[in-house]
Design a protein around this motif. Structure first.
Motif, PDB file in Angstrom:
ATOM      1  N   ASN A  40       1.452   4.982   1.144  1.00  0.00           N
ATOM      2  CA  ASN A  40       0.540   6.127   2.157  1.00  0.00           C
ATOM      3  C   ASN A  40       1.376   6.876   1.520  1.00  0.00           C
ATOM      4  O   ASN A  40       3.009   7.036   1.459  1.00  0.00           O
ATOM      5  CB  ASN A  40       1.058   5.381   3.581  1.00  0.00           C
ATOM      6  CG  ASN A  40       0.808   3.832   3.897  1.00  0.00           C
ATOM      7  OD1 ASN A  40      -0.383   3.579   3.731  1.00  0.00           O
ATOM      8  ND2 ASN A  40       1.549   2.916   3.928  1.00  0.00           N
TER       9      ASN A  40
ATOM     10  N   ARG B 198      -8.070   4.427  -0.021  1.00  0.00           N
ATOM     11  CA  ARG B 198      -8.858   5.385   0.936  1.00  0.00           C
ATOM     12  C   ARG B 198      -7.976   6.977   0.477  1.00  0.00           C
ATOM     13  O   ARG B 198      -6.683   7.079   0.515  1.00  0.00           O
ATOM     14  CB  ARG B 198      -8.489   5.311   2.172  1.00  0.00           C
ATOM     15  CG  ARG B 198      -8.859   4.205   2.304  1.00  0.00           C
ATOM     16  CD  ARG B 198      -8.625   3.372   3.754  1.00  0.00           C
ATOM     17  NE  ARG B 198      -9.332   2.640   4.289  1.00  0.00           N
ATOM     18  CZ  ARG B 198      -9.188   1.622   4.113  1.00  0.00           C
ATOM     19  NH1 ARG B 198      -7.886   0.822   3.810  1.00  0.00           N
ATOM     20  NH2 ARG B 198      -9.560   0.148   4.924  1.00  0.00           N
TER      21      ARG B 198
ATOM     22  N   ASN C 132      -3.810  10.981   2.735  1.00  0.00           N
ATOM     23  CA  ASN C 132      -4.394  12.005   2.937  1.00  0.00           C
ATOM     24  C   ASN C 132      -3.872  13.651   2.906  1.00  0.00           C
ATOM     25  O   ASN C 132      -2.388  13.911   3.399  1.00  0.00           O
ATOM     26  CB  ASN C 132      -4.381  12.417   4.482  1.00  0.00           C
ATOM     27  CG  ASN C 132      -4.776  13.495   5.212  1.00  0.00           C
ATOM     28  OD1 ASN C 132      -5.828  14.124   4.506  1.00  0.00           O
ATOM     29  ND2 ASN C 132      -5.335  13.016   6.388  1.00  0.00           N
TER      30      ASN C 132
ATOM     31  N   GLY D  12      -3.119  -1.228  -3.218  1.00  0.00           N
ATOM     32  CA  GLY D  12      -3.756  -0.112  -2.428  1.00  0.00           C
ATOM     33  C   GLY D  12      -3.371   1.070  -2.240  1.00  0.00           C
ATOM     34  O   GLY D  12      -1.772   1.599  -2.425  1.00  0.00           O
TER      35      GLY D  12
ATOM     36  N   ASP E 252     -12.492   4.481  -0.674  1.00  0.00           N
ATOM     37  CA  ASP E 252     -13.140   5.523   0.225  1.00  0.00           C
ATOM     38  C   ASP E 252     -12.866   7.129   0.174  1.00  0.00           C
ATOM     39  O   ASP E 252     -11.651   7.297  -0.401  1.00  0.00           O
ATOM     40  CB  ASP E 252     -13.006   5.473   1.347  1.00  0.00           C
ATOM     41  CG  ASP E 252     -13.027   6.088   3.469  1.00  0.00           C
ATOM     42  OD1 ASP E 252     -14.101   6.648   2.682  1.00  0.00           O
ATOM     43  OD2 ASP E 252     -13.086   5.588   3.836  1.00  0.00           O
TER      44      ASP E 252
ATOM     45  N   SER F  12       0.969  12.343   3.037  1.00  0.00           N
ATOM     46  CA  SER F  12      -0.040  12.947   4.229  1.00  0.00           C
ATOM     47  C   SER F  12       0.811  13.646   3.645  1.00  0.00           C
ATOM     48  O   SER F  12       1.923  13.755   3.576  1.00  0.00           O
ATOM     49  CB  SER F  12       0.485  11.964   5.254  1.00  0.00           C
ATOM     50  OG  SER F  12      -0.052  12.897   5.782  1.00  0.00           O
TER      51      SER F  12
ATOM     52  N   SER G 287      -3.243   5.105   0.183  1.00  0.00           N
ATOM     53  CA  SER G 287      -4.110   5.281   1.652  1.00  0.00           C
ATOM     54  C   SER G 287      -3.650   6.845   1.519  1.00  0.00           C
ATOM     55  O   SER G 287      -2.071   7.019   1.690  1.00  0.00           O
ATOM     56  CB  SER G 287      -3.235   4.603   2.734  1.00  0.00           C
ATOM     57  OG  SER G 287      -4.161   5.531   3.543  1.00  0.00           O
TER      58      SER G 287
ATOM     59  N   ASP H  87      -7.420  -1.662  -1.169  1.00  0.00           N
ATOM     60  CA  ASP H  87      -8.500  -0.851  -0.976  1.00  0.00           C
ATOM     61  C   ASP H  87      -8.020   1.017  -1.733  1.00  0.00           C
ATOM     62  O   ASP H  87      -6.785   1.360  -1.268  1.00  0.00           O
ATOM     63  CB  ASP H  87      -8.581  -0.689   0.321  1.00  0.00           C
ATOM     64  CG  ASP H  87      -9.252  -1.822   0.977  1.00  0.00           C
ATOM     65  OD1 ASP H  87      -9.817  -2.710   0.735  1.00  0.00           O
ATOM     66  OD2 ASP H  87      -9.326  -1.954   2.663  1.00  0.00           O
TER      67      ASP H  87
ATOM     68  N   VAL I  18       0.358  -0.946  -0.008  1.00  0.00           N
ATOM     69  CA  VAL I  18      -0.217  -0.274  -0.148  1.00  0.00           C
ATOM     70  C   VAL I  18       0.961   0.816  -0.149  1.00  0.00           C
ATOM     71  O   VAL I  18       1.754   1.319   1.723  1.00  0.00           O
ATOM     72  CB  VAL I  18      -0.412   0.352   1.515  1.00  0.00           C
ATOM     73  CG1 VAL I  18      -1.747   1.612   1.181  1.00  0.00           C
ATOM     74  CG2 VAL I  18      -2.306  -1.248   1.346  1.00  0.00           C
TER      75      VAL I  18
END
Length: 194
Positions: free
Chosen positions: A47, A99, A80, A76, A117, A49, A78, A97, A45
């Motif tokens: 990630n 997100r 933000n 996937g 999401d 931010s 993630s 996923d 995944v």
């Protein structure tokens, strides 16, 4: 300062992911964003931010403020981005996923994943192929959009087993392509049409 950060996830065993994350992070003076690759039961995944900026995802490449990330082998996301922008340009396919939280999310090709999401102030769909769903999830889609979801003339086309959707100030307009269970729909200022 290096202008490119690259990570070939599919080339390295997962036990080395933590070492690569610490070794290949952004230069020390680029503290406005953080990224990592995590390994889990469903694969790798990506990630990320950041509090602002614009992240573009095109195929297996992501770019943010001049830095490029090779997402080969990533299953996937993630992300933000705070008040920033996330742009999915062209078809984006993930086996795990996805997100995303951002001020603006734009989708200019189909986005597919196990679960999707999206939390955003504004969702812009920028392609009109009527035969293709904008969002396709093998399990569940969750949308929380500040300014409404789709319009009566241009509903967001979805394919998923279930969906939960919320809008703070506008209507919700969805077109299901296949069976769909609506697990929740709430709009504080507009119609809901599925």
């Amino acid at each position: 300062i290096a202008s490119q950060v690259s990570f070939l996830a599919g080339q390295f065993p997962s036990r080395f992911v933590e070492e690569l994350n610490s070794a290949n992070g952004p230069p020390s003076d680029m503290s406005e964003f953080q990224w990592s690759i995590s390994s889990g039961s469903e694969g790798l995944v990506f990630n990320l931010s950041a509090q602002s900026g614009e992240l573009s995802l095109v195929g297996e490449t992501a770019s943010l403020e001049g830095f490029q990330f090779d997402l080969s082998g990533v299953s996937g996301l993630s992300i933000n981005m705070g008040d920033g922008v996330v742009r999915f340009e062209g078809a984006s396919n993930f086996s795990s996923d996805v997100r995303v939280a951002a001020g603006l999310v734009t989708i200019s090709g189909p986005l597919s994943a196990k679960n999707i999401d999206l939390h955003t102030n504004s969702l812009l769909i920028d392609f009109v192929d009527a035969a293709t769903p904008h969002l396709a999830a093998s399990q569940h889609i969750s949308l929380e959009v500040g300014s409404g979801v789709g319009s009566s003339g241009e509903p967001v086309r979805i394919r998923s087993a279930s969906i939960d959707v919320k809008s703070a100030t506008g209507g919700i307009y969805l077109q299901s392509q296949g069976g769909l269970e609506v697990t929740g729909a709430r709009s504080n200022g507009g119609n809901i049409e599925v």
